[in-house]
Design a protein around this motif. Structure first.
Motif, PDB file in Angstrom:
ATOM      1  N   THR A  24     -91.185 -11.231  22.379  1.00 32.23           N
ATOM      2  CA  THR A  24     -91.513 -10.182  21.336  1.00 32.23           C
ATOM      3  C   THR A  24     -91.833  -8.822  22.078  1.00 32.23           C
ATOM      4  O   THR A  24     -92.662  -8.807  23.036  1.00 32.23           O
ATOM      5  CB  THR A  24     -92.616 -10.564  20.516  1.00 32.23           C
ATOM      6  N   ARG A  25     -91.130  -7.687  21.635  1.00 33.85           N
ATOM      7  CA  ARG A  25     -91.414  -6.511  22.208  1.00 33.85           C
ATOM      8  C   ARG A  25     -92.872  -5.917  21.806  1.00 33.85           C
ATOM      9  O   ARG A  25     -93.472  -6.374  20.821  1.00 33.85           O
ATOM     10  CB  ARG A  25     -90.344  -5.486  21.693  1.00 33.85           C
ATOM     11  N   PRO A  26     -93.242  -5.001  22.367  1.00 32.66           N
ATOM     12  CA  PRO A  26     -94.638  -4.450  22.043  1.00 32.66           C
ATOM     13  C   PRO A  26     -94.873  -3.838  20.893  1.00 32.66           C
ATOM     14  O   PRO A  26     -95.850  -4.117  20.242  1.00 32.66           O
ATOM     15  CB  PRO A  26     -94.923  -3.483  23.331  1.00 32.66           C
ATOM     16  N   SER A  27     -93.822  -3.115  20.450  1.00 35.73           N
ATOM     17  CA  SER A  27     -93.802  -2.597  19.060  1.00 35.73           C
ATOM     18  C   SER A  27     -93.770  -3.615  17.981  1.00 35.73           C
ATOM     19  O   SER A  27     -94.544  -3.441  16.838  1.00 35.73           O
ATOM     20  CB  SER A  27     -92.616  -1.707  18.870  1.00 35.73           C
ATOM     21  N   GLU A  28     -93.168  -4.712  18.173  1.00 30.11           N
ATOM     22  CA  GLU A  28     -93.002  -5.971  17.099  1.00 30.11           C
ATOM     23  C   GLU A  28     -94.513  -6.592  17.217  1.00 30.11           C
ATOM     24  O   GLU A  28     -94.801  -7.090  16.168  1.00 30.11           O
ATOM     25  CB  GLU A  28     -91.959  -6.724  17.565  1.00 30.11           C
ATOM     26  N   LYS A  29     -94.958  -6.728  18.124  1.00 31.01           N
ATOM     27  CA  LYS A  29     -96.371  -7.228  18.202  1.00 31.01           C
ATOM     28  C   LYS A  29     -97.348  -6.454  17.290  1.00 31.01           C
ATOM     29  O   LYS A  29     -97.977  -6.982  16.790  1.00 31.01           O
ATOM     30  CB  LYS A  29     -96.908  -7.532  19.720  1.00 31.01           C
ATOM     31  N   GLU A  30     -97.280  -5.259  17.798  1.00 30.13           N
ATOM     32  CA  GLU A  30     -98.130  -4.312  16.990  1.00 30.13           C
ATOM     33  C   GLU A  30     -98.001  -4.306  15.612  1.00 30.13           C
ATOM     34  O   GLU A  30     -98.808  -4.330  14.663  1.00 30.13           O
ATOM     35  CB  GLU A  30     -97.992  -2.883  17.437  1.00 30.13           C
ATOM     36  N   ALA A  31     -96.609  -4.501  15.209  1.00 29.05           N
ATOM     37  CA  ALA A  31     -96.352  -4.576  13.745  1.00 29.05           C
ATOM     38  C   ALA A  31     -96.839  -5.892  12.972  1.00 29.05           C
ATOM     39  O   ALA A  31     -97.172  -5.672  11.956  1.00 29.05           O
ATOM     40  CB  ALA A  31     -94.776  -4.289  13.552  1.00 29.05           C
ATOM     41  N   ILE A  32     -96.792  -6.741  13.888  1.00 28.85           N
ATOM     42  CA  ILE A  32     -97.272  -8.175  13.288  1.00 28.85           C
ATOM     43  C   ILE A  32     -98.916  -8.004  13.077  1.00 28.85           C
ATOM     44  O   ILE A  32     -99.440  -8.723  12.259  1.00 28.85           O
ATOM     45  CB  ILE A  32     -97.088  -9.343  13.995  1.00 28.85           C
ATOM     46  N   TRP A  33     -99.549  -7.378  14.125  1.00 32.47           N
ATOM     47  CA  TRP A  33    -100.988  -7.487  14.236  1.00 32.47           C
ATOM     48  C   TRP A  33    -101.632  -6.395  13.290  1.00 32.47           C
ATOM     49  O   TRP A  33    -102.737  -6.741  12.591  1.00 32.47           O
ATOM     50  CB  TRP A  33    -101.499  -7.054  15.693  1.00 32.47           C
ATOM     51  N   ARG A  34    -100.813  -5.341  12.760  1.00 33.07           N
ATOM     52  CA  ARG A  34    -101.645  -4.489  11.943  1.00 33.07           C
ATOM     53  C   ARG A  34    -101.952  -4.727  10.636  1.00 33.07           C
ATOM     54  O   ARG A  34    -103.087  -4.466  10.261  1.00 33.07           O
ATOM     55  CB  ARG A  34    -100.351  -3.236  11.918  1.00 33.07           C
ATOM     56  N   PRO A  35    -101.115  -5.502  10.009  1.00 29.82           N
ATOM     57  CA  PRO A  35    -101.586  -6.216   8.369  1.00 29.82           C
ATOM     58  C   PRO A  35    -102.931  -6.950   8.686  1.00 29.82           C
ATOM     59  O   PRO A  35    -104.072  -6.616   7.933  1.00 29.82           O
ATOM     60  CB  PRO A  35    -100.611  -6.947   7.914  1.00 29.82           C
ATOM     61  N   PHE A  36    -103.350  -7.676   9.664  1.00 34.10           N
ATOM     62  CA  PHE A  36    -104.543  -8.158   9.968  1.00 34.10           C
ATOM     63  C   PHE A  36    -105.722  -7.425  10.274  1.00 34.10           C
ATOM     64  O   PHE A  36    -106.904  -7.405   9.881  1.00 34.10           O
ATOM     65  CB  PHE A  36    -104.367  -9.337  10.837  1.00 34.10           C
ATOM     66  N   GLY A  37    -105.388  -6.291  11.222  1.00 28.09           N
ATOM     67  CA  GLY A  37    -106.302  -5.280  11.425  1.00 28.09           C
ATOM     68  C   GLY A  37    -106.833  -4.455  10.192  1.00 28.09           C
ATOM     69  O   GLY A  37    -107.990  -4.381  10.189  1.00 28.09           O
ATOM     70  N   GLU A  38    -105.776  -4.144   9.364  1.00 32.65           N
ATOM     71  CA  GLU A  38    -106.170  -3.389   8.178  1.00 32.65           C
ATOM     72  C   GLU A  38    -106.990  -4.268   7.248  1.00 32.65           C
ATOM     73  O   GLU A  38    -108.064  -3.889   6.614  1.00 32.65           O
ATOM     74  CB  GLU A  38    -104.910  -2.878   7.660  1.00 32.65           C
ATOM     75  N   TRP A  39    -106.677  -5.590   7.242  1.00 34.64           N
ATOM     76  CA  TRP A  39    -107.599  -6.586   6.345  1.00 34.64           C
ATOM     77  C   TRP A  39    -108.888  -6.627   7.006  1.00 34.64           C
ATOM     78  O   TRP A  39    -109.985  -6.485   5.976  1.00 34.64           O
ATOM     79  CB  TRP A  39    -106.950  -7.860   6.274  1.00 34.64           C
ATOM     80  N   VAL A  40    -109.179  -6.570   8.148  1.00 42.30           N
ATOM     81  CA  VAL A  40    -110.439  -6.837   8.606  1.00 42.30           C
ATOM     82  C   VAL A  40    -111.279  -5.620   8.760  1.00 42.30           C
ATOM     83  O   VAL A  40    -112.488  -5.607   8.460  1.00 42.30           O
ATOM     84  CB  VAL A  40    -110.149  -7.067  10.271  1.00 42.30           C
ATOM     85  N   LYS A  41    -110.670  -4.425   8.992  1.00 39.30           N
ATOM     86  CA  LYS A  41    -111.371  -3.101   8.794  1.00 39.30           C
ATOM     87  C   LYS A  41    -111.957  -2.736   7.075  1.00 39.30           C
ATOM     88  O   LYS A  41    -112.678  -2.626   7.011  1.00 39.30           O
ATOM     89  CB  LYS A  41    -110.258  -1.948   8.893  1.00 39.30           C
ATOM     90  N   GLN A  42    -111.191  -3.222   6.281  1.00 38.85           N
ATOM     91  CA  GLN A  42    -111.465  -3.313   4.714  1.00 38.85           C
ATOM     92  C   GLN A  42    -112.591  -4.062   4.423  1.00 38.85           C
ATOM     93  O   GLN A  42    -113.457  -3.779   3.897  1.00 38.85           O
ATOM     94  CB  GLN A  42    -110.150  -3.704   3.924  1.00 38.85           C
ATOM     95  N   ARG A  43    -112.469  -5.368   5.049  1.00 35.53           N
ATOM     96  CA  ARG A  43    -113.648  -6.206   4.692  1.00 35.53           C
ATOM     97  C   ARG A  43    -114.826  -5.885   5.518  1.00 35.53           C
ATOM     98  O   ARG A  43    -116.038  -6.213   4.971  1.00 35.53           O
ATOM     99  CB  ARG A  43    -113.259  -7.894   5.417  1.00 35.53           C
ATOM    100  N   ARG A  44    -114.919  -5.249   6.602  1.00 34.54           N
ATOM    101  CA  ARG A  44    -116.114  -4.737   7.257  1.00 34.54           C
ATOM    102  C   ARG A  44    -116.639  -3.626   6.518  1.00 34.54           C
ATOM    103  O   ARG A  44    -117.592  -3.441   6.462  1.00 34.54           O
ATOM    104  CB  ARG A  44    -115.625  -4.329   8.665  1.00 34.54           C
ATOM    105  N   ALA A  45    -115.632  -2.778   5.839  1.00 34.55           N
ATOM    106  CA  ALA A  45    -116.241  -1.771   5.131  1.00 34.55           C
ATOM    107  C   ALA A  45    -116.815  -2.254   4.014  1.00 34.55           C
ATOM    108  O   ALA A  45    -118.157  -1.564   3.494  1.00 34.55           O
ATOM    109  CB  ALA A  45    -114.877  -0.839   4.805  1.00 34.55           C
ATOM    110  N   GLU A  46    -116.344  -3.127   3.271  1.00 38.27           N
ATOM    111  CA  GLU A  46    -116.861  -3.693   2.104  1.00 38.27           C
ATOM    112  C   GLU A  46    -118.148  -4.457   2.464  1.00 38.27           C
ATOM    113  O   GLU A  46    -119.390  -4.248   1.556  1.00 38.27           O
ATOM    114  CB  GLU A  46    -115.937  -4.770   1.566  1.00 38.27           C
ATOM    115  N   ARG A  47    -118.338  -4.995   3.731  1.00 40.27           N
ATOM    116  CA  ARG A  47    -119.588  -5.546   3.904  1.00 40.27           C
ATOM    117  C   ARG A  47    -120.738  -4.579   4.222  1.00 40.27           C
ATOM    118  O   ARG A  47    -121.834  -4.736   4.110  1.00 40.27           O
ATOM    119  CB  ARG A  47    -119.338  -6.723   5.059  1.00 40.27           C
ATOM    120  N   SER A  48    -120.020  -3.597   5.260  1.00 44.53           N
ATOM    121  CA  SER A  48    -120.918  -2.696   5.421  1.00 44.53           C
ATOM    122  C   SER A  48    -121.631  -1.644   4.050  1.00 44.53           C
ATOM    123  O   SER A  48    -122.806  -1.364   4.144  1.00 44.53           O
ATOM    124  CB  SER A  48    -120.551  -1.410   6.259  1.00 44.53           C
TER     125      SER A  48
END
Length: 387
Positions: A356-380
């Motif tokens: 998998t190319r680096p750009s493809e890896k980042e595209a797969i990881w990005r939705p999870f990172g956005e969800w984690v950031k949102q949940r952390r903001a909600e918890r904060s």
């Protein structure tokens, strides 16, 4: 016969006689030093004689011998064959004494030679060796010829063959018994827990997760938004406090790579993971690598997932991890029935994974990172975890 020099376009009633290589046709011109646009013409003070009077028969014969019909070549080396001897009275009548030219016609003398059969093997005279101000072309070599000569003179060493990486095979646990397993980083009620395959040799030696420099875990963790900066492997123990995240592996024992693990011990790690998640109850589980999810799938379904069954990203709710065996008796942090941790499958971060190319890896990881950031903001916002 006296001769007078005249400039370009000089006047006078006397006729001009033009002398050429065969003393017939083209004009002989001599450049004046210091002036590129002026020429010297020679004007006879007495009326010019007729052709039978001033052109000897021997000159006609020599001019005929130099004609193209006789395949002769005229070069700029000598004109001795065309110059009549000083004993010729007619030449003296035409040109006067040889001293009247001050020897300026000597450099325009010609010599007749046979044409070369092969231009590349022409004589030095034809190649400009005897011409003033011109280098000998026979001594010149092109850049390509010089490179060829140098390459022929330099001994060529055989090009080194590319060394292929020997594929790994199953390694008995005793091979790496000297390395300590990696400690899990788990706390109750985390936003997510990352699941790796097993510690590598470099990771087990350092004692920190994903410590090998070629591993992209910490880079993808930052680029996806899970962390606000790129953390170091030594900061893995601070993940729960800083970002409400944890880490564990499906197999505890260290190896050089995943190929040294058996499929049986990979699948056997699934119930161990479920037990950990039932105990700590993270909101989500991030599977770091397709091979890990295939091992979990084999344990649950008895076979590898088909092409249609496998997908990156969020999995169906029935695939949640940490669910109780009877589906009852487990409650989450809010007192609600525990349905297990949601599963998100991402690509492997190992430097050996090049499918998998680096750009493809980042595209797969990005939705999870956005969800984690949102949940952390909600918890904060609710005061559960630090921002």
């Amino acid at each position: 016969m006296p001769i007078q020099k005249g400039g370009k376009g000089s006047g006078g009633t006397d006729a001009r006689v033009r002398v050429d290589r065969a003393w017939r046709g083209s004009r002989y011109r001599q450049r004046l030093s210091g002036s590129a646009s002026r020429y010297v013409t020679y004007t006879f003070l007495s009326p010019p004689p007729t052709r039978p009077t001033h052109i000897p028969d021997s000159w006609h014969a020599q001019a005929q011998a130099l004609s193209p019909a006789n395949n002769m070549v005229r070069t700029r080396s000598s004109m001795a064959q065309l110059t009549p001897s000083p004993a010729s009275g007619k030449q003296q009548d035409m040109l006067g004494s040889p001293a009247s030219f001050d020897g300026k016609l000597e450099k325009f003398q010609y010599v007749a030679t046979d044409p070369p059969t092969n231009p590349s093997k022409a004589s030095p005279a034809l190649q400009g060796g005897d011409m003033p101000g011109r280098a000998n072309n026979s001594l010149k070599r092109t850049h390509a010829q010089r490179l060829t000569a140098e390459s022929d003179a330099t001994p060529q060493s055989p090009s080194p063959t590319k060394r292929r990486r020997t594929p790994s095979k199953y390694a008995h646990p005793s091979k790496y018994a000297h390395l300590k397993p990696l400690t899990d980083i788990l706390e109750p009620n985390l936003i997510c827990v990352f699941v790796g395959t097993n510690p590598g040799v470099r990771t087990a030696t350092a004692g920190h997760a994903y410590a090998h420099p070629s591993n992209h875990f910490w880079k993808l963790l930052h680029s996806s938004g899970c962390t606000d900066r790129r953390c170091k492997p030594e900061e893995d123990v601070d993940l729960p406090r800083l970002y409400s995240m944890g880490n564990t592996n499906i197999v505890e024992r260290p190896t050089k790579d995943a190929a040294e693990l058996s499929k049986a011990e990979m699948a056997a790690g699934t119930p161990i993971l479920d037990a950990k998640f039932r105990e700590y109850k993270p909101e989500a589980v991030c599977i770091v690598g397709k091979g890990i999810w295939e091992a979990i799938w084999r344990y649950r379904h008895g076979k590898n997932p088909t092409k249609n069954e496998f997908k990156y990203g969020w999995q169906e709710e029935k695939e949640n991890m940490g669910q109780s065996e009877d589906g009852e008796g487990e409650l989450d942090a809010k007192g609600n029935p525990w349905k297990g941790s949601r599963v998100f499958v991402t690509t492997s971060t190992s430097g050996l994974s090049a499918s998998t190319r680096p750009s493809e890896k980042e595209a797969i990881w990005r939705p999870f990172g956005e969800w984690v950031k949102q949940r952390r903001a909600e918890r904060s916002a609710s005061g559960s975890v630090p921002s």
